[in-house]
Design a protein around this motif. Structure first.
Motif, PDB file in Angstrom:
ATOM      1  N   VAL A   1       2.263   0.337  -1.626  1.00 21.48           N
ATOM      2  CA  VAL A   1       1.509   0.313  -0.374  1.00 21.48           C
ATOM      3  C   VAL A   1       0.571  -0.881  -0.455  1.00 21.48           C
ATOM      4  O   VAL A   1      -0.227  -0.991  -1.381  1.00 21.48           O
ATOM      5  CB  VAL A   1       0.707   1.622  -0.185  1.00 21.48           C
ATOM      6  N   ASP A   2       0.674  -1.771   0.499  1.00 26.58           N
ATOM      7  CA  ASP A   2      -0.120  -2.999   0.509  1.00 26.58           C
ATOM      8  C   ASP A   2      -0.967  -3.023   1.775  1.00 26.58           C
ATOM      9  O   ASP A   2      -0.430  -2.986   2.886  1.00 26.58           O
ATOM     10  CB  ASP A   2       0.815  -4.198   0.467  1.00 26.58           C
TER      11      ASP A   2
ATOM     12  N   VAL B   1      -2.760  -5.822   7.469  1.00 27.96           N
ATOM     13  CA  VAL B   1      -1.400  -5.613   7.967  1.00 27.96           C
ATOM     14  C   VAL B   1      -0.694  -4.748   6.924  1.00 27.96           C
ATOM     15  O   VAL B   1      -0.094  -5.264   5.987  1.00 27.96           O
ATOM     16  CB  VAL B   1      -0.640  -6.941   8.170  1.00 27.96           C
ATOM     17  N   PRO B   2      -0.821  -3.424   7.041  1.00 30.01           N
ATOM     18  CA  PRO B   2      -0.255  -2.556   6.016  1.00 30.01           C
ATOM     19  C   PRO B   2       1.269  -2.607   5.956  1.00 30.01           C
ATOM     20  O   PRO B   2       1.936  -2.672   6.981  1.00 30.01           O
ATOM     21  CB  PRO B   2      -0.731  -1.156   6.410  1.00 30.01           C
ATOM     22  N   THR B   3       1.769  -2.614   4.729  1.00 34.13           N
ATOM     23  CA  THR B   3       3.200  -2.542   4.489  1.00 34.13           C
ATOM     24  C   THR B   3       3.467  -1.481   3.427  1.00 34.13           C
ATOM     25  O   THR B   3       2.624  -1.206   2.585  1.00 34.13           O
ATOM     26  CB  THR B   3       3.788  -3.886   4.015  1.00 34.13           C
TER      27      THR B   3
ATOM     28  N   ASP C   1       4.344   5.265  10.258  1.00 29.82           N
ATOM     29  CA  ASP C   1       4.108   3.880  10.652  1.00 29.82           C
ATOM     30  C   ASP C   1       2.987   3.393   9.738  1.00 29.82           C
ATOM     31  O   ASP C   1       1.908   3.995   9.719  1.00 29.82           O
ATOM     32  CB  ASP C   1       3.671   3.806  12.117  1.00 29.82           C
ATOM     33  N   PRO C   2       3.189   2.346   8.948  1.00 26.96           N
ATOM     34  CA  PRO C   2       2.142   1.887   8.046  1.00 26.96           C
ATOM     35  C   PRO C   2       0.799   1.628   8.726  1.00 26.96           C
ATOM     36  O   PRO C   2      -0.244   1.699   8.078  1.00 26.96           O
ATOM     37  CB  PRO C   2       2.721   0.593   7.455  1.00 26.96           C
ATOM     38  N   ALA C   3       0.784   1.358  10.022  1.00 24.13           N
ATOM     39  CA  ALA C   3      -0.477   1.150  10.742  1.00 24.13           C
ATOM     40  C   ALA C   3      -1.364   2.384  10.663  1.00 24.13           C
ATOM     41  O   ALA C   3      -2.589   2.274  10.694  1.00 24.13           O
ATOM     42  CB  ALA C   3      -0.204   0.788  12.195  1.00 24.13           C
ATOM     43  N   GLU C   4      -0.769   3.564  10.530  1.00 17.25           N
ATOM     44  CA  GLU C   4      -1.544   4.797  10.445  1.00 17.25           C
ATOM     45  C   GLU C   4      -2.410   4.853   9.192  1.00 17.25           C
ATOM     46  O   GLU C   4      -3.390   5.591   9.151  1.00 17.25           O
ATOM     47  CB  GLU C   4      -0.615   6.006  10.483  1.00 17.25           C
ATOM     48  N   LEU C   5      -2.080   4.067   8.181  1.00 21.53           N
ATOM     49  CA  LEU C   5      -2.854   4.070   6.947  1.00 21.53           C
ATOM     50  C   LEU C   5      -4.259   3.532   7.143  1.00 21.53           C
ATOM     51  O   LEU C   5      -5.164   3.859   6.388  1.00 21.53           O
ATOM     52  CB  LEU C   5      -2.132   3.263   5.868  1.00 21.53           C
ATOM     53  N   LEU C   6      -4.442   2.699   8.145  1.00 21.01           N
ATOM     54  CA  LEU C   6      -5.762   2.160   8.460  1.00 21.01           C
ATOM     55  C   LEU C   6      -6.391   2.857   9.651  1.00 21.01           C
ATOM     56  O   LEU C   6      -7.480   2.494  10.075  1.00 21.01           O
ATOM     57  CB  LEU C   6      -5.677   0.655   8.740  1.00 21.01           C
ATOM     58  N   GLY C   7      -5.681   3.820  10.212  1.00 24.65           N
ATOM     59  CA  GLY C   7      -6.208   4.531  11.373  1.00 24.65           C
ATOM     60  C   GLY C   7      -6.269   3.660  12.602  1.00 24.65           C
ATOM     61  O   GLY C   7      -7.104   3.852  13.468  1.00 24.65           O
TER      62      GLY C   7
END
Length: 67
Positions: free
Chosen positions: A7-8, A13-15, A49-55
Motif C-alpha cells: 500500500v503506497d 495518490v494511493p495505490t 478503491d485505494p482513494a478510500e484509504l485517505l478518506g
C-alpha cells in the motif's frame, strides 16, 4: 502460496498492489490506483478503491485543452 500486499500513500495518490510468491520470486497479481477498484481473490476476496484509504474521492482528471 505466500502473498504480500503493498500500500503506497505517497504524493496523496494511493495505490495498492498484490504480489504472489512463484518459483522463488514475487510477481504482481493485482494492482490499482485511486479511482480504480482494487480487486483480489486470493488469499481472500477483497475489493476497495485505494482513494478510500485517505478518506477522499479520486483526484479529478484535468480537462483536455489546458487551462
Amino acid at each position: 502460496m505466500p502473498f504480500f500486499l503493498r500500500v503506497d500513500l505517497r504524493d496523496r495518490v494511493p495505490t495498492i498492489a498484490l504480489f504472489e510468491l512463484f518459483e522463488g520470486e514475487y510477481r504482481p497479481v493485482a494492482a490499482a490506483a485511486a479511482g480504480t477498484p482494487f480487486v483480489m481473490k486470493e488469499p481472500f476476496a477483497f475489493t476497495i478503491d485505494p482513494a478510500e484509504l485517505l478518506g477522499e474521492e479520486a483526484p479529478a482528471e484535468e480537462p483536455d485543452g489546458g487551462e
